[in-house]
Design an enzyme around this catalytic site. Structure first.
Site, PDB file in Angstrom:
ATOM      1  CG  ASN A   9      40.143  38.533  36.299  1.00 21.72           C
ATOM      2  OD1 ASN A   9      40.983  37.609  36.680  1.00 21.72           O
ATOM      3  ND2 ASN A   9      40.245  39.418  35.352  1.00 21.72           N
ATOM      4  CE  LYS A  11      41.806  42.274  36.888  1.00 18.85           C
ATOM      5  NZ  LYS A  11      41.899  43.557  36.701  1.00 18.85           N
ATOM      6  CG  HIS A  98      41.445  41.240  31.390  1.00 21.32           C
ATOM      7  ND1 HIS A  98      42.230  42.192  31.518  1.00 21.32           N
ATOM      8  CD2 HIS A  98      40.013  41.225  32.287  1.00 21.32           C
ATOM      9  CE1 HIS A  98      41.576  42.940  32.656  1.00 21.32           C
ATOM     10  NE2 HIS A  98      40.353  42.420  33.151  1.00 21.32           N
ATOM     11  CD  GLU A 100      44.316  43.672  33.978  1.00 18.44           C
ATOM     12  OE1 GLU A 100      44.324  42.459  34.566  1.00 18.44           O
ATOM     13  OE2 GLU A 100      43.743  44.527  34.444  1.00 18.44           O
ATOM     14  CD  GLU A 170      36.599  43.383  32.481  1.00 17.85           C
ATOM     15  OE1 GLU A 170      36.158  43.335  33.500  1.00 17.85           O
ATOM     16  OE2 GLU A 170      37.505  43.321  31.995  1.00 17.85           O
ATOM     17  N   GLY A 176      40.153  48.840  37.528  1.00 20.98           N
ATOM     18  CA  GLY A 176      41.165  49.113  38.717  1.00 20.98           C
ATOM     19  C   GLY A 176      41.372  50.612  38.900  1.00 20.98           C
ATOM     20  CB  SER A 216      35.679  50.782  39.466  1.00 21.94           C
ATOM     21  OG  SER A 216      37.099  50.824  38.991  1.00 21.94           O
TER      22      SER A 216
END
Ligand code: PGA
Length: 253
Positions: A9, A11, A98, A100, A170, A176, A216
């Site tokens: 991904n 992003k 996701h 985000e 996730e 991240g 990560s």
């Protein structure tokens, strides 16, 4: 059918030129170094989808994903991109839910359900993301939290529709942050997710679902994570932007 998958991904990273060189490097490394039946997916930013897809066309292992899709079919939705548009440029997978998008774009379960349906209706595969924030894990409510995310969206699909779905776990505290879930934490959540899917659909459907880990994931921890019986691969963010790291993760199976 349950597949081993590594998906990158990207992003909101890379310019056009950078995206083309990244995918060319990945494509070459995958051709030269990867054996076995792993499915490799790249999810570049939207304007680069078609060009990136063209560069991977001759490589059977490589597949194209979008990072988002509109829940609407067509019409006056300025700035949105429909599932049929994505499909028409060679997209096969769509990342949906996701954290985000849930957090910054306020996508709720009903919207996510519509996006999953729109994706399946075009014959593409949703990569449906779930995962708990740190406070839920600290309060020992992570199973309940993830179970509800799955239930509120996927349970409304028919068995045939669900057959198209890939799930990605996730944990938000691992995205991240450099803090990965331990292989044990990943395995127990993946097993729990499979159990919930078996309840919502049936044991065979649950067994056949690919469940990816994200957060990560890197060349140093991928091998141990992918060795877990219910971890069928990874959804990779930061490390998918470096061809060497991404390929080493693919080779961790
Ligand atoms: P990360 O992101 O690998 O950079 O933690 C994973 C993701 O958000 O899909």
């Amino acid at each position: 059918m349950r597949k081993r998958i590594v998906a990158g991904n990207w992003k909101m990273n890379k310019t056009y030129e950078e995206a083309l060189s990244l995918v060319s490097e990945i494509d070459n490394m995958v051709r030269d170094e990867v054996s076995g039946d792993v499915t490799v997916i790249v999810a570049p930013p939207l304007p680069f989808l078609q060009s990136v897809g063209k560069l991977t066309q001759g490589n059977d292992r490589m597949h194209l994903a979008a990072q988002n899709v509109s829940e609407h079919e067509s019409g006056a939705y300025t700035g949105e991109v429909s599932a049929s548009m994505l499909k028409s440029v060679g997209t096969e997978y769509v990342i949906i839910g996701h954290s985000e998008r849930r957090m910054y774009h306020h996508e709720d379960e009903q919207t996510l359900y519509k996006k999953v349906k729109a994706t399946i209706a075009q014959g593409m595969t949703p990569i449906f993301c779930c995962g708990e924030p740190l406070e839920e894990r600290d309060a020992d409510r992570h199973f309940e939290y993830v179970g509800k995310q799955l239930h509120d969206t996927l349970s409304y699909l028919s068995n045939e529709e669900f057959d198209q779905v890939v799930v990605a776990y996730e944990p938000i505290w691992a995205i991240g942050t450099g803090r990965t879930a331990s292989s044990q934490q990943a395995q127990e959540m993946h097993a729990y997710i499979r159990e919930q899917l078996a309840r919502m659909f049936d044991a065979e459907a649950a067994f056949n679902t690919s469940i990816l880990y994200g957060g990560s994931c890197n060349p140093g921890n991928a091998r141990e994570l992918f060795a877990q019986p219910d971890v069928d691969g990874g959804l990779i963010g930061g490390a998918s932007l470096k061809s060497r790291d991404f390929t080493d993760i693919i080779k961790s199976f």
